[in-house]
Design an enzyme around this catalytic site. Structure first.
Site, PDB file in Angstrom:
ATOM      1  CG  ASP A 289      -1.852   1.173   1.264  1.00 13.42           C
ATOM      2  OD1 ASP A 289      -2.291   1.613   0.187  1.00 13.42           O
ATOM      3  OD2 ASP A 289      -2.158   1.665   2.373  1.00 13.42           O
TER       4      ASP A 289
ATOM      5  CD  GLU B 205      -5.057   0.835  -3.034  1.00 14.77           C
ATOM      6  OE1 GLU B 205      -6.166   0.290  -2.891  1.00 14.77           O
ATOM      7  OE2 GLU B 205      -4.540   1.581  -2.182  1.00 14.77           O
TER       8      GLU B 205
ATOM      9  CG  ASP C  62      -1.093   2.876   6.174  1.00 13.87           C
ATOM     10  OD1 ASP C  62      -1.429   3.562   5.199  1.00 13.87           O
ATOM     11  OD2 ASP C  62      -1.077   3.292   7.347  1.00 13.87           O
TER      12      ASP C  62
END
Length: 173
Positions: A7, A67, A140
């Site tokens: 992330d 991502e 996260d």
């Protein structure tokens, strides 16, 4: 297959390492990389580079899932995150680890079964899919695990026509 989910960020970068095959996913490790506030962006990016290089060497993932960025309101923060994301992708390339990118909607669809799922739903499903006693924290790290699960489901799917899954290539014994 050993997958490192990421992330991206600059202040906090979530990571989650799983082992995935066609039967499901197993948690190996998760956490965050952090950089101190107040440092110039170039120093933070350098630290992210060093920490990511160390993670890749330590965990030896076969693939990495990151991502894609979604800009909602603060474009300035988004640009800094984009810089950090670039460093993460560079380190994967440097280590010879294929990197795959997923939108937030793809991650939600893969983990919760609905592309418009709420964050809490995705976190609960991540907990269930990885058979964890509690929801992974911080957020996260939970997001990074969801990204890894998303890639695991995509990469090991019988419907994946983009490549052939070769279990022997990913034998870690």
């Amino acid at each position: 297959m050993r997958i490192l989910g990421i992330d991206p960020g600059v202040a906090t970068i979530g990571f989650g390492l799983i082992e995935a095959d066609r039967t499901g996913a197993r948690l190996l490790q998760y956490g965050v990389i952090t950089t101190p506030a107040g440092l110039p962006l170039s120093n933070r990016l350098y630290q992210i580079s060093q920490d990511m290089s160390q993670l890749l060497e330590q965990f030896k993932p076969q693939e990495m899932a990151v991502e894609e960025l979604f800009f909602s309101k603060n474009i300035t923060t988004g640009i800094a995150v984009a810089h950090g994301r670039g460093v993460l992708l560079l380190e994967a390339e440097r280590a010879g680890i294929p990197a795959f990118e997923y939108t937030p909607m793809q991650v939600k669809q893969a983990v919760a079964g609905y592309g418009g799922a709420q964050k809490k739903q995705v976190m609960l499903m991540t907990q269930r899919l990885l058979k964890m006693k509690s929801i992974p924290r911080p957020d996260d790290a939970a997001d990074a695990l969801a990204i890894a699960i998303c890639h695991g489901r995509s990469a090991t799917s019988l419907l994946n026509t983009e490549r052939r899954f070769d279990p022997a290539r990913y034998d870690t014994r």
